[in-house]
Design a protein around this motif. Sequence first.
Motif, PDB file in Angstrom:
ATOM      1  N   LYS A  17       0.734  -1.254  -0.067  1.00 17.33           N
ATOM      2  CA  LYS A  17       0.016  -0.062   0.021  1.00 17.33           C
ATOM      3  C   LYS A  17       0.737   1.171  -0.135  1.00 17.33           C
ATOM      4  CE  LYS A  17      -3.228  -2.711  -0.462  1.00 17.33           C
ATOM      5  NZ  LYS A  17      -3.546  -2.949  -1.983  1.00 17.33           N
ATOM      6  N   LEU A  18       2.030   1.106   0.626  1.00 19.81           N
ATOM      7  CA  LEU A  18       2.891   2.220   0.313  1.00 19.81           C
ATOM      8  C   LEU A  18       3.381   2.520  -0.974  1.00 19.81           C
ATOM      9  CD1 LEU A  18       4.722   4.513   1.372  1.00 19.81           C
ATOM     10  CD2 LEU A  18       6.525   2.693   1.879  1.00 19.81           C
ATOM     11  N   ALA A  19       3.433   1.346  -1.772  1.00 20.77           N
ATOM     12  CA  ALA A  19       3.813   1.477  -3.192  1.00 20.77           C
ATOM     13  C   ALA A  19       2.597   2.141  -3.910  1.00 20.77           C
ATOM     14  CB  ALA A  19       3.889   0.006  -3.650  1.00 20.77           C
ATOM     15  N   ALA A  20       1.361   1.799  -3.442  1.00 26.84           N
ATOM     16  CA  ALA A  20       0.006   2.326  -4.031  1.00 26.84           C
ATOM     17  C   ALA A  20      -0.038   3.719  -3.835  1.00 26.84           C
ATOM     18  CB  ALA A  20      -1.025   1.463  -3.708  1.00 26.84           C
ATOM     19  N   VAL A  21       0.630   4.139  -2.608  1.00 30.68           N
ATOM     20  CA  VAL A  21       0.605   5.733  -2.440  1.00 30.68           C
ATOM     21  C   VAL A  21       1.531   6.410  -3.002  1.00 30.68           C
ATOM     22  CG1 VAL A  21       1.065   7.542  -0.551  1.00 30.68           C
ATOM     23  CG2 VAL A  21      -0.382   5.354   0.017  1.00 30.68           C
ATOM     24  N   LEU A  22       2.330   5.760  -3.687  1.00 29.73           N
ATOM     25  CA  LEU A  22       3.648   6.375  -4.326  1.00 29.73           C
ATOM     26  C   LEU A  22       3.508   6.483  -5.987  1.00 29.73           C
ATOM     27  CD1 LEU A  22       6.649   4.995  -2.296  1.00 29.73           C
ATOM     28  CD2 LEU A  22       5.644   7.313  -2.307  1.00 29.73           C
ATOM     29  N   GLY A  23       3.175   5.176  -6.323  1.00 27.59           N
ATOM     30  CA  GLY A  23       2.993   4.853  -7.915  1.00 27.59           C
ATOM     31  C   GLY A  23       1.896   5.894  -8.533  1.00 27.59           C
ATOM     32  N   PRO A  24       0.563   5.549  -8.484  1.00 26.80           N
ATOM     33  CA  PRO A  24      -0.385   6.108  -9.114  1.00 26.80           C
ATOM     34  C   PRO A  24      -0.640   7.586  -9.046  1.00 26.80           C
ATOM     35  CG  PRO A  24      -1.258   3.992  -8.008  1.00 26.80           C
ATOM     36  CD  PRO A  24       0.206   4.183  -7.588  1.00 26.80           C
ATOM     37  N   PRO A  25      -0.106   8.202  -7.903  1.00 26.41           N
ATOM     38  CA  PRO A  25      -0.277   9.445  -7.904  1.00 26.41           C
ATOM     39  C   PRO A  25       0.836  10.085  -8.731  1.00 26.41           C
ATOM     40  CG  PRO A  25      -0.745   8.712  -5.522  1.00 26.41           C
ATOM     41  CD  PRO A  25      -0.488   7.718  -6.418  1.00 26.41           C
ATOM     42  N   SER A  26       1.976   9.548  -8.508  1.00 23.74           N
ATOM     43  CA  SER A  26       3.168  10.036  -9.603  1.00 23.74           C
ATOM     44  C   SER A  26       2.954  10.123 -11.258  1.00 23.74           C
ATOM     45  CB  SER A  26       4.495   9.268  -9.276  1.00 23.74           C
ATOM     46  OG  SER A  26       4.283   8.059  -9.882  1.00 23.74           O
ATOM     47  N   TYR A  27       2.061   8.978 -11.430  1.00 26.62           N
ATOM     48  CA  TYR A  27       1.518   9.148 -12.833  1.00 26.62           C
ATOM     49  C   TYR A  27       0.559  10.092 -12.856  1.00 26.62           C
ATOM     50  CZ  TYR A  27      -0.778   7.108 -17.129  1.00 26.62           C
ATOM     51  OH  TYR A  27      -1.097   6.922 -18.272  1.00 26.62           O
ATOM     52  N   GLY A  28      -0.612  10.431 -11.982  1.00 25.93           N
ATOM     53  CA  GLY A  28      -1.377  11.314 -12.227  1.00 25.93           C
ATOM     54  C   GLY A  28      -0.977  12.506 -12.254  1.00 25.93           C
ATOM     55  N   LEU A  29      -0.184  13.087 -11.297  1.00 24.86           N
ATOM     56  CA  LEU A  29       0.606  14.131 -11.530  1.00 24.86           C
ATOM     57  C   LEU A  29       1.370  14.521 -12.538  1.00 24.86           C
ATOM     58  CD1 LEU A  29       1.301  16.685  -9.688  1.00 24.86           C
ATOM     59  CD2 LEU A  29       3.241  15.668  -8.762  1.00 24.86           C
ATOM     60  N   VAL A  30       2.093  13.670 -13.264  1.00 24.00           N
ATOM     61  CA  VAL A  30       2.864  13.913 -14.481  1.00 24.00           C
ATOM     62  C   VAL A  30       1.711  14.203 -15.416  1.00 24.00           C
ATOM     63  CG1 VAL A  30       4.300  12.933 -16.135  1.00 24.00           C
ATOM     64  CG2 VAL A  30       4.904  12.736 -13.849  1.00 24.00           C
ATOM     65  N   ALA A  31       0.827  13.463 -15.519  1.00 30.54           N
ATOM     66  CA  ALA A  31      -0.318  13.598 -16.354  1.00 30.54           C
ATOM     67  C   ALA A  31      -0.821  15.096 -16.490  1.00 30.54           C
ATOM     68  CB  ALA A  31      -1.288  12.301 -16.546  1.00 30.54           C
ATOM     69  N   TYR A  32      -1.256  15.445 -15.074  1.00 29.71           N
ATOM     70  CA  TYR A  32      -1.958  16.518 -14.787  1.00 29.71           C
ATOM     71  C   TYR A  32      -0.872  17.868 -15.262  1.00 29.71           C
ATOM     72  CZ  TYR A  32      -3.904  20.621 -12.435  1.00 29.71           C
ATOM     73  OH  TYR A  32      -4.431  21.757 -11.849  1.00 29.71           O
ATOM     74  N   LEU A  33       0.321  17.913 -14.901  1.00 28.89           N
ATOM     75  CA  LEU A  33       1.293  18.722 -15.140  1.00 28.89           C
ATOM     76  C   LEU A  33       1.539  19.174 -16.914  1.00 28.89           C
ATOM     77  CD1 LEU A  33       3.794  18.536 -12.249  1.00 28.89           C
ATOM     78  CD2 LEU A  33       2.020  20.055 -12.472  1.00 28.89           C
ATOM     79  N   THR A  34       1.395  17.892 -17.304  1.00 25.94           N
ATOM     80  CA  THR A  34       1.819  17.973 -18.890  1.00 25.94           C
ATOM     81  C   THR A  34       0.407  18.027 -19.803  1.00 25.94           C
ATOM     82  OG1 THR A  34       1.661  15.518 -18.877  1.00 25.94           O
ATOM     83  CG2 THR A  34       3.964  16.518 -18.482  1.00 25.94           C
ATOM     84  N   GLY A  35      -0.791  18.494 -19.089  1.00 26.99           N
ATOM     85  CA  GLY A  35      -1.827  18.808 -19.723  1.00 26.99           C
ATOM     86  C   GLY A  35      -2.536  17.361 -20.394  1.00 26.99           C
ATOM     87  N   GLY A  36      -2.261  16.221 -19.780  1.00 22.47           N
ATOM     88  CA  GLY A  36      -2.796  14.754 -20.159  1.00 22.47           C
ATOM     89  C   GLY A  36      -2.166  13.933 -20.983  1.00 22.47           C
ATOM     90  N   ASP A  37      -0.680  14.111 -20.982  1.00 22.14           N
ATOM     91  CA  ASP A  37       0.290  13.693 -21.851  1.00 22.14           C
ATOM     92  C   ASP A  37       0.614  12.226 -21.043  1.00 22.14           C
ATOM     93  OD1 ASP A  37       2.542  12.424 -23.113  1.00 22.14           O
ATOM     94  OD2 ASP A  37       3.525  14.470 -23.418  1.00 22.14           O
ATOM     95  N   HIS A  38      -0.135  11.029 -21.450  1.00 18.48           N
ATOM     96  CA  HIS A  38       0.001   9.716 -20.652  1.00 18.48           C
ATOM     97  C   HIS A  38       1.345   8.933 -21.188  1.00 18.48           C
ATOM     98  CE1 HIS A  38      -4.355   9.547 -18.782  1.00 18.48           C
ATOM     99  NE2 HIS A  38      -4.266  10.574 -20.000  1.00 18.48           N
ATOM    100  N   ARG A  39       1.930   9.296 -22.226  1.00 14.49           N
ATOM    101  CA  ARG A  39       3.046   8.890 -22.419  1.00 14.49           C
ATOM    102  C   ARG A  39       4.297   9.228 -21.724  1.00 14.49           C
ATOM    103  NH1 ARG A  39       3.173   5.985 -27.392  1.00 14.49           N
ATOM    104  NH2 ARG A  39       1.429   6.410 -28.860  1.00 14.49           N
TER     105      ARG A  39
END
Length: 433
Positions: free
Chosen positions: A378-400
């Motif tokens: 669950k620590l992994a789940a706290v770290l992993g998905p939000p890092s993806y979501g934050l990058v997607a948000y900061l790049t205007g939805g760039d999922h790659r």
Amino acid sequence: MGAASPAGRGEILAWACYDLANSGYATVVLTAVYNAYFVSVVAGGDPALAPGAGTLVWTLALAAANGLVLLTAPVIGAVADHRAAKKPLLLATTVGCVAATAALGLAGPGEWRFAAVLLALSAYLFASGENLVAAFLPEIARDDQLGRISAYGWALGYAGGVLILLLALAVIARAQAAGLGPETYVPWILLGVAAVFALAASPTFLFLRERARPAGDGAGLAAAVAAGLGRLAETLRRARHHRDLFRFLVTLTVYHAGIQTVIVLAAVYAQEAMGMGQRELLVLILVVNVTAALGALAFGHLQDRIGSVPTLAATLLLWILALAVAWAAGGRAGMWVAGNLIGLAMGASQSAGRALVAAFTPAGRAAEFFGLWGLAVKLAAVLGPPSYGLVAYLTGGDHRRALLTTAAYFVAGLVLLATVDERRGRAAARAAR
């Protein structure tokens, strides 16, 4: 470390049935249907949300749930050992998760706050139940069976995922033929998931035995919590005696950050970056469930022959290859290749990790040590998905670009895995009996 009285095939099957039962939640809510529905319909129904914000809210809700698991899992595990209460605690988390899953269907377009609360609650109860049922593994399996029996559970779970996806596809096909939108048929799919969860978990509660014996004197809950916390503190103080367990828990935290990200965001990536429709996406995930079951079974037998650490290293290399294919894919065909590689890697790595924790666990402290396993996951789940979501948000939805952060977790996990000595970890568990 095996059970005091060995479990027969029927009881092992009853234990594995829980993996089948909760697979519907993992597949439909976290992986295949509700995540994309939440981003595009529930959060997408609020025009005030910026592009990429729905993905960020989704990941933060799951991070909140997993953060709560992070705080409570070791204590719940220690109390379960002290009171020999894994089974009643498992029943409580199951009933709660079933109810919260059914209630998710009440959240309509734009009602993302309500949906996020229900999502966090259901995910917390789901994860707590996973920890508790996993703690039965070292009680029902001998040391030389841990890999394959863990794999049987994962394989049956993926079979359950295939079943629930077939039912979901049937509902979607009929609804779309009638001109109905997802806000009409997704709530019915969620009700089906809740019903299958309750029904398929029944054999676990009817036939799986609680082999542990209470360590306390029958004192009340407060005394049990205090005793559980004391046992947990002792375990942490004695970490040097279980150094390979704790090294592996760190390793598992890192590579599981990548696994958790793929579980909750692969469908979003396929839909947003690859342009997959919902029906094609469900068919892909259905096939991936079959691939994952085959991967769990094949690598489970390999693990018992060559060891858990070499098996895990092979699966992490497979993860890196799969994400490289997904990142480089120029269309949906590449996503199909990447998806099946992910399936092989996911089934194998999840099964092997659970079995290795079981091998490193002293007899009589299964729920406590699997609480630590749950803490790491669950620590992994706290770290992993939000890092993806934050990058997607900061790049205007760039999922790659967001996908690249996920691949880094598997590379780091492979490096850390080299520090784990499996033979020494098993010896420490035997010495601590």
